[in-house]
Motif scaffolding. Sequence first.
Motif, PDB file in Angstrom:
ATOM      1  N   VAL A 158     -42.374 -74.461 -15.096  1.00 21.04           N
ATOM      2  CA  VAL A 158     -42.917 -75.789 -15.360  1.00 21.04           C
ATOM      3  C   VAL A 158     -41.694 -76.556 -16.112  1.00 21.04           C
ATOM      4  CG1 VAL A 158     -44.366 -77.018 -17.073  1.00 21.04           C
ATOM      5  CG2 VAL A 158     -45.456 -74.929 -15.887  1.00 21.04           C
ATOM      6  N   GLY A 159     -41.546 -77.867 -15.799  1.00 20.97           N
ATOM      7  CA  GLY A 159     -40.393 -78.503 -16.462  1.00 20.97           C
ATOM      8  C   GLY A 159     -40.365 -78.668 -17.754  1.00 20.97           C
ATOM      9  N   GLU A 160     -39.483 -79.699 -18.102  1.00 21.68           N
ATOM     10  CA  GLU A 160     -39.393 -79.822 -19.811  1.00 21.68           C
ATOM     11  C   GLU A 160     -40.814 -79.707 -20.532  1.00 21.68           C
ATOM     12  OE1 GLU A 160     -36.501 -82.604 -20.907  1.00 21.68           O
ATOM     13  OE2 GLU A 160     -35.338 -82.338 -19.257  1.00 21.68           O
ATOM     14  N   ARG A 161     -40.480 -79.218 -21.660  1.00 22.17           N
ATOM     15  CA  ARG A 161     -41.701 -79.148 -22.534  1.00 22.17           C
ATOM     16  C   ARG A 161     -42.191 -80.352 -22.763  1.00 22.17           C
ATOM     17  NH1 ARG A 161     -39.666 -74.682 -26.479  1.00 22.17           N
ATOM     18  NH2 ARG A 161     -39.695 -73.206 -25.064  1.00 22.17           N
ATOM     19  N   SER A 162     -41.575 -81.542 -22.790  1.00 21.09           N
ATOM     20  CA  SER A 162     -42.468 -82.875 -22.961  1.00 21.09           C
ATOM     21  C   SER A 162     -43.067 -83.422 -21.532  1.00 21.09           C
ATOM     22  CB  SER A 162     -41.172 -84.123 -23.391  1.00 21.09           C
ATOM     23  OG  SER A 162     -40.290 -83.794 -22.094  1.00 21.09           O
ATOM     24  N   GLU A 163     -42.676 -82.481 -20.718  1.00 17.45           N
ATOM     25  CA  GLU A 163     -43.589 -82.775 -19.434  1.00 17.45           C
ATOM     26  C   GLU A 163     -44.349 -81.427 -18.926  1.00 17.45           C
ATOM     27  OE1 GLU A 163     -40.617 -83.781 -16.602  1.00 17.45           O
ATOM     28  OE2 GLU A 163     -39.745 -85.299 -17.997  1.00 17.45           O
ATOM     29  N   ARG A 164     -45.065 -80.727 -19.903  1.00 21.08           N
ATOM     30  CA  ARG A 164     -45.588 -79.549 -19.618  1.00 21.08           C
ATOM     31  C   ARG A 164     -46.458 -79.428 -18.383  1.00 21.08           C
ATOM     32  NH1 ARG A 164     -45.081 -75.452 -22.933  1.00 21.08           N
ATOM     33  NH2 ARG A 164     -46.675 -74.478 -21.850  1.00 21.08           N
ATOM     34  N   GLY A 165     -47.175 -80.637 -17.951  1.00 27.15           N
ATOM     35  CA  GLY A 165     -47.967 -80.421 -16.744  1.00 27.15           C
ATOM     36  C   GLY A 165     -47.175 -80.526 -15.332  1.00 27.15           C
TER      37      GLY A 165
END
Length: 141
Positions: free
Chosen positions: A35-42
């Motif tokens: 999964v991408g960066e934690r700010s973009e968890r989806g």
Amino acid sequence: MSFGQASDEVFLRRAIQLARAARERGDNPFGAVIVGERSERGNIVIEVKDAAVSSGDPTAHAETEAVRKLAKEFRVSYDDASKYTIYISTERTLCRLAVSAPRLNVDSRGLLGFGSRTIEIVGPLLEDEGLDVHTGYWEMK
């Protein structure tokens, strides 16, 4: 680190689905998603099924291949890897080495931060679902 959100279960379930698909095609029942960066968890950026049997490469474990694919497709550097989280259907002790080198955050329930960061282990989570994909498999080997 704070984990255990509903989205963690979604990503882990996807890894389990990939493990089931790997088993159905004759490979070992393991799957991984990154999964991408934690700010973009989806944002699932990588999905991989184990391919150690079908490829003839005993190192083609789902988590190892996921890390390779992340590095190749996204040109993720050693330091940038900490912006991603890998969810692994089933934790394999030896494969922690594959994801620890680039300092990825690992969620096999599991869920580990490597490198100089604190390691946090959460789980097991979805234990019955994770075990189900292995039921009867290893007895056949």
